[in-house]
Enzyme design. Structure first.
Site, PDB file in Angstrom:
ATOM      1  N   HIS A  40       0.865  -1.188   0.000  1.00  0.00           N
ATOM      2  CA  HIS A  40       0.000   0.000   0.000  1.00  0.00           C
ATOM      3  C   HIS A  40       0.898   1.234   0.000  1.00  0.00           C
ATOM      4  CE1 HIS A  40      -2.980  -2.920   1.939  1.00  0.00           C
ATOM      5  NE2 HIS A  40      -3.308  -2.757   0.672  1.00  0.00           N
ATOM      6  N   GLU A  43       1.644   3.847   3.003  1.00  0.00           N
ATOM      7  CA  GLU A  43       2.048   3.361   4.328  1.00  0.00           C
ATOM      8  C   GLU A  43       3.547   3.602   4.485  1.00  0.00           C
ATOM      9  OE1 GLU A  43      -1.707   0.280   4.368  1.00  0.00           O
ATOM     10  OE2 GLU A  43       0.304  -0.556   4.585  1.00  0.00           O
ATOM     11  N   HIS A 135       3.233  -3.210   6.975  1.00  0.00           N
ATOM     12  CA  HIS A 135       2.135  -2.276   6.690  1.00  0.00           C
ATOM     13  C   HIS A 135       1.944  -1.332   7.867  1.00  0.00           C
ATOM     14  CE1 HIS A 135       0.095  -4.418   3.243  1.00  0.00           C
ATOM     15  NE2 HIS A 135       0.967  -5.321   3.643  1.00  0.00           N
ATOM     16  N   GLU A 199       1.291  -5.284  10.831  1.00  0.00           N
ATOM     17  CA  GLU A 199       0.755  -3.918  10.941  1.00  0.00           C
ATOM     18  C   GLU A 199       1.481  -3.224  12.080  1.00  0.00           C
ATOM     19  OE1 GLU A 199      -1.489  -2.515   8.994  1.00  0.00           O
ATOM     20  OE2 GLU A 199      -2.454  -4.191   7.958  1.00  0.00           O
TER      21      GLU A 199
HETATM   22 ZN   LIG Z   1      -1.447  -1.968   4.188  1.00  0.00          ZN
END
Ligand SMILES: [Zn+2]
Length: 321
Positions: A40, A43, A135, A199
């Protein structure tokens, strides 16, 4: 291998393709480590971590002794500062990239090739494979750092990996109970790697990340690639909270609503009977006590996941090795 190579203190760093960096140590090694970021594009903290590790390797501050592949997965999305250009890339792995022609479809295929080539080029012998796909989340989270453990197809969960993640500051684990088209599941399933979607906190613009919050993770990734034998503390079941997916709620029609505010944090607990979502005429109510929501997004394309609910389970319930 094509591309430009830089000689570093303990090996060579090769730029084999746009956003693809392979470190080959001079000495024999037994681990193949993939660290990816920017699946992504907005990020930024994981991009800063990877950038600084690459700088550290180039200037000799970091001297890896393990084979390492660094990936900047979606440079086109980084350039425009967006999560993605056309499609959420973390739904395009394990072959799903064949179903379209967008830049993200093509790039997901290229990333799979980079990972395949990297693992295939390893010297013979018993080797361990790892992939940490880094992420940051769009929203706040009651547990700031968490990792998704891809579906193991009834295989065991690894204490060593839960301990490594805990040392990274990641003490919350979400179990995936079905195949997915994420990058980490691809590496776990196709290459038998210990692979995770990690994350690390909340999305912020470049330069606005509080890097002290990521220091433990950065230090552990550096140790993973730099230590011949990574010494970890003994597994402690009390360190890690484990959540299992309770339900997946998909958006199937235009008229889809989530019945809680936009800023509700991941892992927020809802009361039994509360209305979570309506998908046309279909109502989704909380069915279990201590059911928590995660990854809500009412704006996903039709047919995609708009919400997951999870429940905590005792670590002892897992098949651990
Ligand atoms: Zn992500």
């Amino acid at each position: 291998m094509r591309g430009t190579a830089a000689e570093c203190a303990s090996g060579a760093l090769t730029f084999s393709d746009y956003g693809v960096f392979v470190f080959e140590p001079q000495q024999p090694s037994d681990k193949d480590v993939v660290i990816s970021c920017a699946v992504h594009g907005d990020e930024t903290a994981p991009i800063e971590i990877v950038r600084d590790m690459l700088h550290g390797i180039l200037n000799g501050d970091i001297q890896p002794c393990q084979r390492t592949l660094f990936l900047l997965a979606n440079p086109a999305a980084i350039r425009i500062g967006k999560r993605f250009v056309d499609e959420n890339m973390n739904r395009l792995f394990s072959g799903a990239h064949a179903n379209g022609q967008t830049p993200e479809h093509q790039r997901a295929a290229a990333m799979e090739h980079a990972v395949s080539d990297f693992f295939a080029a390893a010297p013979a012998g018993e080797r361990k494979r790892y992939h940490y796909d880094l992420h940051t989340a769009i929203r706040d989270s009651q547990y700031e750092k968490f990792a998704v453990y891809p579906f193991t197809h009834s295989g065991p969960y690894k204490k060593e990996q839960l301990t490594f993640l805990a040392e990274c500051g990641v003490e919350t684990i979400l179990l995936n109970q079905a195949p997915t088209t994420t990058f980490s599941y691809y590496s776990a399933r196709t290459h038998n790697a210990d692979a995770f979607t990690v994350e690390l906190g909340k999305v912020r613009p470049f330069g606005e990340n509080d890097r002290s919050k990521f220091a433990a993770a950065e230090q552990m990734f550096t140790r993973l690639v730099s230590d011949a034998e990574l010494q970890l503390p003994k597994f402690d079941a009390n360190r890690t909270k484990v959540f299992d997916v309770c339900r997946t709620i998909n958006r199937t029609v235009e008229d889809f609503t989530l019945h809680f505010p936009d800023d509700v944090a991941n892992f927020t607990e809802f009361k039994h009977g509360e209305l979570l979502a309506t998908d046309g005429d279909k109502e989704y109510l909380v069915e279990q006590t201590s059911e928590r929501i995660i990854f809500p997004n009412a704006k996903v394309a039709l047919g995609q996941r708009a919400l997951l609910t999870v429940v905590e389970i005792p670590v002892e319930q897992l098949k651990l090795v």
